[in-house]
Design an enzyme around this catalytic site. Sequence first.
Site, PDB file in Angstrom:
ATOM      1  N   GLU A   1      -0.748  -1.915   5.192  1.00 43.63           N
ATOM      2  CA  GLU A   1       0.175  -1.908   6.329  1.00 43.63           C
ATOM      3  C   GLU A   1       0.095  -0.583   7.068  1.00 43.63           C
ATOM      4  OE1 GLU A   1       3.179  -1.200   8.955  1.00 43.63           O
ATOM      5  OE2 GLU A   1       3.219  -0.117   7.074  1.00 43.63           O
TER       6      GLU A   1
ATOM      7  N   ASP B   1       0.810  -1.220   0.000  1.00 46.76           N
ATOM      8  CA  ASP B   1       0.000   0.000   0.000  1.00 46.76           C
ATOM      9  C   ASP B   1       0.847   1.275   0.000  1.00 46.76           C
ATOM     10  OD1 ASP B   1       0.759  -0.895   2.625  1.00 46.76           O
ATOM     11  OD2 ASP B   1      -0.622   0.564   3.511  1.00 46.76           O
TER      12      ASP B   1
HETATM   13 ZN   LIG Z   1       5.211   3.545   6.309  1.00 44.33          ZN
HETATM   14 ZN   LIG Z   2       6.488   0.908   5.321  1.00 46.53          ZN
END
Ligand SMILES: [Zn+2]
Ligand SMILES: [Zn+2]
Length: 389
Positions: A135, A78
């Site tokens: 994440e 991401d």
């Molecule tokens: Zn990051």
């Molecule tokens: Zn990262």
Amino acid sequence: MKLSASIDNAMPELVAIRRDLHAHPELGLAETRTSAFIARHLEALGYAVTTGLAKTGVVGTLRNGTGSRSIGIRADIDALPIQEETGLDYVSRTPGLMHACGHDGHTAMLLGAARALAERRNFDGTINLIFQPAEENFGGAKIMVDEGLFDRFPCDAVFALHNEPNLPFGQFALREGPIMAAVDEARITVHGRGGHGAEPQETADPIVCGASIVMALQTIVSRNIHPMDPAVVTVGAFHAGSASNIIPERAEIVVGIRSFDSAVRDALEHRIRMIAEAQAASFGMRVTVDYERSYDATINHQAETDFVRDLAIRFAGADKVVDLARPFMGSEDFAYMLKERPGSYFFLGSRATGDEKPLHHPGYNFNDDLLPIGAAFWTELAEAYLARS
Ligand SMILES: [Zn+2]
Ligand SMILES: [Zn+2]
């Protein structure tokens, strides 16, 4: 073919992949293009591909030989809500979104390893390449685990890496035990009574109360937490008011909290709530505290960290491998994979010139020279872990 030669041959493709991903950043759980790109690539290499875990997660599975052992390697996919200011010719084509943490590079490295592993077939067992969404915000790792990642794709151990512009280029930095902190967020709303700035006696000023809360919060780490226990309390935002002649109705304070020990984590929450409420009461005001526990601490396992260290020393030389004296106070949702399976998370240094911008900076860019190193290391790691007996 020797691994180094096959990775060298793949370099143009790795760079092309990384830059394509860089130009098309997507936010967590919305990485649809990225996810389809990864799935296509893995299918072309002969992997069994599963999509849809945590919406946009992808798992590529490759079996070889008759061995029953298995390994998981994770890359995050991401991007971040940052307006890119690199001026690169492959700059983000989406305003306000940017690969400012190098997840484009992590993804490209793992796809590079995917090719080498498939071509060499030099392992005995099952490799699961885990491409994980979100994440940065929604904890895609935990969502994948909750959706049965390790039931559907058994892994004897899991590994992940992160590039780090603060560490020398090509340096492997690892740590047994805690390596990344737990992170929580508190939103404190001070409910005052607004009015004319010239008549403060008729109001209850939430800015003064809020300022007092901000100052009192500074005493938690210094006065309430053991000096040897790492903890951070950062007031990252304070929103209130609009003009000098108006006392606003409310103020909002947003606090970021980092810790490792669960008792410390509990103490931080307790003190933040207590200070906010008691300070407000002393001003005759009320607060609401919205306290959200986010990622748990990332704790590496000993045997798998030893395995990474031994391999990194053979791969890069002992002078390129360091054990971190202290963990980082940043956070990482790979924590949730490490709670389910033994494994290790480590850093790969990317500082070459010294002018590199830090992670999450609008001028940051992933160092493409890391691509062959990461791809080759993942390949060797999987092959060593699943070595033919
Ligand atoms: Zn990051
Ligand atoms: Zn990262």
